[in-house]
Scaffold this active site. Sequence first.
Site, mmCIF file in Angstrom:
data_model
loop_
_atom_site.group_PDB
_atom_site.id
_atom_site.type_symbol
_atom_site.label_atom_id
_atom_site.label_comp_id
_atom_site.label_asym_id
_atom_site.label_seq_id
_atom_site.Cartn_x
_atom_site.Cartn_y
_atom_site.Cartn_z
ATOM 1 N N ASP A 434 0.868 -1.174 0.000
ATOM 2 C CA ASP A 434 0.000 0.000 0.000
ATOM 3 C C ASP A 434 0.912 1.233 0.000
ATOM 4 O OD1 ASP A 434 -2.454 1.506 0.380
ATOM 5 O OD2 ASP A 434 -1.726 1.867 2.403
ATOM 6 N N ASP A 634 -1.557 -0.616 6.213
ATOM 7 C CA ASP A 634 -1.632 -0.053 7.565
ATOM 8 C C ASP A 634 -3.005 0.481 7.934
ATOM 9 O OD1 ASP A 634 -1.603 2.214 5.904
ATOM 10 O OD2 ASP A 634 -0.791 3.438 7.524
#
Length: 747
Positions: A434, A634
């Site tokens: 990500d 996250d």
Amino acid sequence: MKQNDENVATIKKSFPVTGMSCASCASSVETTLKEEPGVVKAAVNYANGEAFVEYAPTIGDVRHFRQSVQASGYDLIIDETEESEEAVNELKENYYNTLRRRTIFSVIFSVPVVLIGMVFTNIPYAEFIMWALATPVVLIFGRQFFTNAWKQAKHASANMDTLVALSTGIAYSFSVFNTLDPQFWTSRGLEAHVYFEAAAVVISFILLGKMMEEKAKSNTSSAIKKLIGLQPKAVTVISTGGVEKTIKISEVRVGDKVLVKPGEKIPVDGLVYSGNSFVDESMISGEPVPVEKKKDEKVFAGTINQKGSFVFAATKVGADTLLAHIIKTVKDAQGSKAPVQKLVDKIAGIFVPVVMGISILSFIIWMIVGGENGLTHGLLAMITVLVIACPCALGLATPTAIMVGVGRGAENGILIKDAESLEQAKNINAIILDKTGTITEGHPQVTDIVWKNDVNTTENSSIFFSLESKSEHPLADAIADYFKQKGTEKINPQSFESVTGAGISGIVNNQKYYSGSSKFMEEKSIHIPSELKDKVEEWLNNANTVIWFADEKNALAAVAIADKIKASSKEAVGQLQKMGIEVYMITGDNEKTAAAVSKEVGIKNFRAGTLPSQKADFVKELQQQGKKVAMVGDGINDSHALALADVSIAMGKGTDIAMDVAKMTLISSDLLHIPKAIQLSKKTVKVIRQNLFWAFIYNIVGIPIAAGILYPFTGFLLNPMIAGAAMALSSVSVVSNSLRLKWIKLK
């Protein structure tokens, strides 16, 4: 196993198990627990002496679990108080000290028995002296083998103690008979052999092996001991009147003001209230450089304050602290089973009965084909087979390596949730990163803002600020912080709605407003004025993220947000690519920003403008191509993709949801820890394979030799004493090989 309804909530807990002496014991306890009503899953780890149980509390009862385990000859400690944990540790220490004492005395008594049996065979009353010296070794110092074997026999079961008790008991009893009535054999033209030295030395060697095994097993859990040692016992709190008071750590409550002096360990998690200092967080994050702490900065339990003093407000105490979470995760992971362990467990479960069958068969064959020495050789072969067989080596091969590997990971800031993910990490050939908070710092800041002509009013700024303040997205936080620093006032929206991965909308003063990505603006058919387009194009080319603010028809403003790329991201991507792993970047951000970031860190493949569901679809897409996929993220929006990946990795500074879903957590959020985790996986699996190879080879080769398979060709018959030494050495060598992982360097 009694299955519960899938909709029934379950509890996962670990309980210490006492009374286990080998892998067969662990298999027996596990079978007992699996048969309990309400138990969904049970796994017993011989290496750390714990049972992991997942059960439905409305159906299963831990007290009944304990009764069933006790009925099978063992015990389950269900008391979870701190005093109980200390009692279990004390029990283990007492057991080790008793074992050490018995081993020393056993060796002292066995040495003269061996000397008489091997060297001074002709001294007067040699057999009676040997009998006198061997008796305390077998019946006093080695009585645990006989008492445990009897417990197993009462429950129609058998374990390693059964093998030792049978072999030494037969050798000792046969020798006593021959000492008291040698004429029984001499009258038949045979010698009345005694095997007191074999019985005594076998007991001594196995006690020695057990002692070394216990010591080595305690070393495998040294990571847990280090982590627990980070918790201070006492805490200095400041009362309302400013008075300092020392209390136990268990008495600290959320909201208490805690004083930390130079050199002291921080007792619980919190936010700095006053003062400032540098804190050594290396024991949790693995990062050696102390971190500066100022007002409103987070501090974590177990970290060490450096020079200054400060006061912080407790936010998480007891089991809720990061350190407590790490300790629990490491404990659970060390107690979990790798997929390869399933085969080993099946073998361990039938190992002892099979060995007993082989020993009896050896005796019968020797009696049939052994001639005048058939009884003597048959007896020796039977005893030696029982002695040399070692289910412990098999039982310890995988869990000891897993325990050390998980502990080594924790010491390097890699929190591994279970054995399966540690084993699977070595197979990764595609990794999805990500962008925000993973490749970048995750602390975006507003670098510029441009308004449409004549709309840069205090009211519009307040509306923009108010809407962004309601959102939980990191980019919204950046915009809210920008307006907050400008002193902009908030207005309470009449309504607010968040569209995951796209933007937000709200009604203020009966007028609808939107804020979000370019794609979101397109979906809402918002007109973009030309005076904004040129500026936004410039921002996008410089890797800025753009957020739009609009009413129902027109864009009113655009904000440029920059999120600094982590210093280690480029190096980490390079290392992963050198390992032959395909690296992909995925982000909800726009195409131009994604392209600029991926180019800077060296990633060739990326996807921009993705929604959370599309991130999960991309994981599936790569898996359908036959790839083993790791997902690193996250945020809440990464949790679906994390759950689907073969190996899921969360950033330690991300959301709790991402960390709960992920199988691994990088506490420092440094991507360089991912290559380390893969290296650790490869090295751990290599050690497991070595352990299993030697454990299997030892038993496959040792048992036939003990039965006397070489005798017809070479005249060699294995001495029970040597078999006892080999058996003791096999377990110790497996654990020692696992301990090598403690000293490997992760680059």
